[in-house]
Design a protein around this motif. Structure first.
Motif, PDB file in Angstrom:
ATOM      1  N   VAL A  87       0.438 107.738   8.503  1.00 34.93           N
ATOM      2  CA  VAL A  87       1.650 107.785   7.681  1.00 34.93           C
ATOM      3  C   VAL A  87       1.425 108.650   6.440  1.00 34.93           C
ATOM      4  O   VAL A  87       2.253 109.517   6.105  1.00 34.93           O
ATOM      5  CB  VAL A  87       2.077 106.356   7.276  1.00 34.93           C
ATOM      6  N   ILE A  88       0.309 108.433   5.750  1.00 26.98           N
ATOM      7  CA  ILE A  88       0.017 109.205   4.540  1.00 26.98           C
ATOM      8  C   ILE A  88      -0.170 110.681   4.879  1.00 26.98           C
ATOM      9  O   ILE A  88       0.332 111.570   4.177  1.00 26.98           O
ATOM     10  CB  ILE A  88      -1.227 108.643   3.830  1.00 26.98           C
ATOM     11  N   TYR A  89      -0.893 110.948   5.961  1.00 30.40           N
ATOM     12  CA  TYR A  89      -1.140 112.342   6.365  1.00 30.40           C
ATOM     13  C   TYR A  89       0.162 113.034   6.758  1.00 30.40           C
ATOM     14  O   TYR A  89       0.390 114.205   6.404  1.00 30.40           O
ATOM     15  CB  TYR A  89      -2.129 112.365   7.528  1.00 30.40           C
ATOM     16  N   TYR A  90       1.032 112.327   7.459  1.00 28.25           N
ATOM     17  CA  TYR A  90       2.291 112.940   7.910  1.00 28.25           C
ATOM     18  C   TYR A  90       3.238 113.191   6.737  1.00 28.25           C
ATOM     19  O   TYR A  90       3.911 114.229   6.682  1.00 28.25           O
ATOM     20  CB  TYR A  90       2.955 112.030   8.945  1.00 28.25           C
TER      21      TYR A  90
ATOM     22  N   GLN B  95      -3.261 116.163   4.049  1.00 25.50           N
ATOM     23  CA  GLN B  95      -4.653 115.714   4.062  1.00 25.50           C
ATOM     24  C   GLN B  95      -5.188 115.393   2.675  1.00 25.50           C
ATOM     25  O   GLN B  95      -5.907 114.413   2.479  1.00 25.50           O
ATOM     26  CB  GLN B  95      -5.520 116.797   4.719  1.00 25.50           C
ATOM     27  N   ASP B  96      -4.856 116.230   1.690  1.00 23.12           N
ATOM     28  CA  ASP B  96      -5.394 116.021   0.339  1.00 23.12           C
ATOM     29  C   ASP B  96      -4.922 114.707  -0.273  1.00 23.12           C
ATOM     30  O   ASP B  96      -5.615 114.116  -1.105  1.00 23.12           O
ATOM     31  CB  ASP B  96      -4.999 117.187  -0.574  1.00 23.12           C
ATOM     32  N   PHE B  97      -3.762 114.258   0.122  1.00 26.05           N
ATOM     33  CA  PHE B  97      -3.196 113.042  -0.448  1.00 26.05           C
ATOM     34  C   PHE B  97      -3.962 111.793  -0.015  1.00 26.05           C
ATOM     35  O   PHE B  97      -3.883 110.759  -0.666  1.00 26.05           O
ATOM     36  CB  PHE B  97      -1.727 112.922  -0.032  1.00 26.05           C
ATOM     37  N   LEU B  98      -4.716 111.911   1.099  1.00 27.26           N
ATOM     38  CA  LEU B  98      -5.491 110.769   1.571  1.00 27.26           C
ATOM     39  C   LEU B  98      -6.549 110.358   0.551  1.00 27.26           C
ATOM     40  O   LEU B  98      -6.792 109.169   0.339  1.00 27.26           O
ATOM     41  CB  LEU B  98      -6.160 111.110   2.910  1.00 27.26           C
ATOM     42  N   LEU B  99      -7.172 111.347  -0.094  1.00 27.09           N
ATOM     43  CA  LEU B  99      -8.188 111.049  -1.105  1.00 27.09           C
ATOM     44  C   LEU B  99      -7.580 110.368  -2.326  1.00 27.09           C
ATOM     45  O   LEU B  99      -8.215 109.514  -2.949  1.00 27.09           O
ATOM     46  CB  LEU B  99      -8.909 112.333  -1.517  1.00 27.09           C
TER      47      LEU B  99
END
Length: 313
Positions: free
Chosen positions: A122-125, A129-133
């Motif tokens: 959900v976060i990746y979509y 990718q950067d938001f996962l960190l």
């Protein structure tokens, strides 16, 4: 005549156990987060989004703001959904049926793993990718809370930190910059004081919940009154400094800061109402009042953004 009756009884008991197992499996799979707690975590993301929109100095469409807030809500709900699955795996509920067999523990672990992978997807979509960190501290602190939840002081700090850790992702998601760190720190401190305040207020007014959760019951003692009063003053101080530094209008000082003060006084005064304290719903209502208060401040922030010309319909 006795054998058929015994056989029927055993068959009925077997069917009852099968039904109980099916219900348990379904409850483990479809375990949903408490919407009230999701809204508590979501409110600070709304305040941070409004800060980013206000500080940018550029008008933004109401539809774009709504999309940002909806994304934040989905991300918060996903993270909390994983937390619920992990809590069910580690703690469970007293007297649950069926008991914790190795096979059921493995199944609960799989449920948590799928929830966690779903949260990552959900976060990746939604953000990339950067938001996962950026969301990693919130996930770590939420998991850590389960390990320290029986240690009162440490539990409150970890709980407040886990909620405060959603501010940075919300800021970056709204196009914010770290040069506004003073305002973000003020919102973060205000959020942490608010969360600790809710936790103490809830425990002080909900002895039934505290007993079931095996936590320390905070009776409405002078220490409790002092702690809540101090936290209210800290909320007022940080909110006032934040409002001053961001040049809030008199409308926000009345509808935002003023209403917040009145509600805190109202909440603390209820600790002297013996009939209210004995009410089994008092703890839940105390949390609900603060949810509505947080949403009210969200509305005040949105109105402030609209009055200032930063929000375009």
């Amino acid at each position: 005549m006795g054998r058929p009756s015994s056989s029927l009884a055993q068959s009925g008991l077997h069917d009852s156990r099968n039904t109980s197992h099916v219900r348990s499996v379904l409850s483990d799979i479809f375990l949903l987060p408490n919407p009230a707690l999701v809204f508590i975590v979501w409110c600070p993301t709304v305040w941070t989004t409004c800060l980013a929109c206000h500080a940018s100095g550029k008008p933004i469409q109401a539809v774009d703001v709504s999309i940002l807030l909806l994304k934040n809500f989905v991300i918060v709900a996903s993270i909390y959904s994983s937390y619920c699955a992990l809590n069910n795996l580690i703690n469970g509920s007293p007297g649950e049926d069926p008991p914790r067999t190795p096979w059921r523990m493995a199944f609960l672990f799989l449920v948590y793993l799928f929830r966690l992978l779903g949260t990552v997807d959900v976060i990746y979509y939604l953000q990339g990718q950067d938001f996962l960190l950026l969301c990693l501290p919130c996930c770590v602190m939420s998991s850590l809370y389960l390990l320290v939840k029986r240690i009162k002081a440490l539990r409150q700090f970890v709980l407040a930190s886990s909620v405060g850790s959603v501010l940075l992702p919300a800021l970056i998601n709204s196009g914010g910059k770290m040069e506004w760190r003073e305002e973000v720190i003020l919102i973060g401190l205000f959020t942490m004081f608010w969360i600790i305040y809710i936790d103490i207020l809830h425990k002080a007014m909900d002895s039934t919940h505290s007993a079931l959760a095996s936590t320390h019951y905070l009776s409405p003692s002078p220490t409790t009154h002092l702690a809540l009063t101090l936290l209210s003053l800290l909320q007022l101080t940080t909110l006032s400094i934040y409002s001053y530094q961001t040049n809030k209008s008199p409308h926000f000082w009345i509808l935002g800061v003023g209403v917040w003060i009145v509600n805190n006084v109202w909440h603390i005064s209820d600790l002297r109402n013996v009939d209210w304290l004995w009410n089994e719903m008092s703890g839940r209502v105390a949390v609900q009042r603060n949810i509505w208060l947080g949403l009210w401040l969200c509305g005040a922030e949105m109105c402030e953004l609209w009055v200032g010309g930063g929000l375009v319909f």
